[in-house]
Scaffold this active site. Sequence first.
Site, short mmCIF file in Angstrom:
data_model
loop_
_atom_site.label_atom_id
_atom_site.label_comp_id
_atom_site.label_asym_id
_atom_site.label_seq_id
_atom_site.Cartn_x
_atom_site.Cartn_y
_atom_site.Cartn_z
CB THR A 148 30.40 4.15 17.06
OG1 THR A 148 31.18 3.18 16.36
CG2 THR A 148 29.27 4.63 16.15
CG HIS A 149 32.71 1.90 20.13
ND1 HIS A 149 32.17 1.29 21.24
CD2 HIS A 149 31.92 1.54 19.09
CE1 HIS A 149 31.12 0.57 20.88
NE2 HIS A 149 30.93 0.72 19.57
CB SER A 188 50.29 28.46 28.34
OG SER A 188 51.37 28.12 29.18
CE LYS A 234 49.15 24.46 26.08
NZ LYS A 234 48.59 23.15 25.94
CD GLU A 243 40.76 23.21 28.74
OE1 GLU A 243 41.36 23.02 29.80
OE2 GLU A 243 41.29 23.73 27.75
#
Length: 471
Positions: free
Chosen positions: A155-156, A277, A283, A290
């Site tokens: 949470t948070h 990338s 990468k 996304e």
Amino acid sequence: MKKPWGGRFKEATDDIMVRFSASIGYDQRLYAYDIQGSIAHCKMLAKCKVIKSTEAKKIVSGLQKILKEFESGTFVCDEKLEDIHMNIERRLIDLIGPVGGKLHTGRSRNDQVCLDFRLFLRAETEAIVEGITRLSKAFLAQARKNVDTIVPGYTHLQRAQPVRLAHHLLAYVEMLLRDRDRFLDAYPRINVMPLGSAALAGTNFPLDREYTAKLLGFPEISHNSMDAVGDRDFAIEFCSASAILMAHLSRFCEEIILWCSSEFDWVELSDAFTTGSSIMPQKKNPDAAELTRGKSGRVFGNLMALLTLLKSLPMAYNRDLQEDKEPVFDTVDTVKSVLDVMTGMLKTARFKKPAKADLEAKGFLTATDMADYLVLQGVPFREAHEITGKAVAYCLEQNKPLGELGMEELKTLWPRFREDVYGYLQLESSVDRKDVYGGPSKRRVQARINQIDKKLKTSRSALFKTKGRRP
Ligand code: ARG
């Protein structure tokens, strides 16, 4: 070129106006529905003896020929004919002669476009419901594989309590099932036949609207001609269901992106659903997630566009309504591609088991269990919270997890601690004590997996069962 509506005009339309008002660039996508609707309308006109059956036959075979032209890519659209409806009608007259001009009897483009749009959204809703089912199945398969994977629940975005990864993934399935329900709930309001409303005031001809509806598989016909041509609430509902779905998927994507990072390292996505990338050779980026997160914006925007389009429109049809199509088309394309890519990404993902030592070392995941242990010994919860808080503060000073506190140390915090407290501080037992319905215990998670499995096997016809006619 003479416009089908050109009778009262003396001057040609300015080129600027032609380009501005044309929708053929995008509404040609509706060609198959436009032809399907026209064939049904034509058969109904013949049945009601508004046109002769020989005329109807010519019109139907002309329309079928036009359908083939579209399918083979030979149909040539003309911007000067504004939209898909007039392009098809003009071609029909070219093919079969003036009798083609009888097709538009008792009909306007206003009810025609609404029919096309409803046929389109009906089919696309069915496709999206299937897409959500497929994605839910991919979630369920991963949940099955990860019943024994214990992860921190947050949470948070702070470590909170341990849960099973399956439980976390199933939370998304619950959202998806509600998303699917929202599309199914909206479906009967799409599934209404508007033809016969004509421009706004119905028609002088004795049309059998029920017959047209039957030919097109609509369980219901519209009840008010002005409402039928003037409203697009069914499209707004569709875009709203899509926006909520995208909000859910965007949350999931945010988590996938976090989980792929070295900091989390919970999941390895397959090469097939990641990209590299152009500069950093090491990468492997979670671009599917996304892009999905990014695409949620346009789907929310499309909903806003439609609401704004409808707001303040006087009755009945206004040309503004032509602007309804692009946001809906974009929503359909975006949602379908997102469902496909999410299903592929999830099916090929490999979830990792976080190291137990890490789960024990950081975040005091079982602190609430210690407090609950104290409550079971008769300590009021508020005091139990305080004692456990002190235990956490002490552990932070000593740099050790709760489970490594010795009995001496525990007793300085609360004198009646006994050995059995350690059972409460272990991750697995902590999770399995959360055996409330809806909780993360193994028993509950497995039972919910089985329930969802059954739900996802519901047949298409049961899902889309029409509830019968509203009075
Ligand atoms: N292309 C128009 C639309 O999409 C069809 C209806 C036009 N009706 C009219 N009277 N101009 O809404």
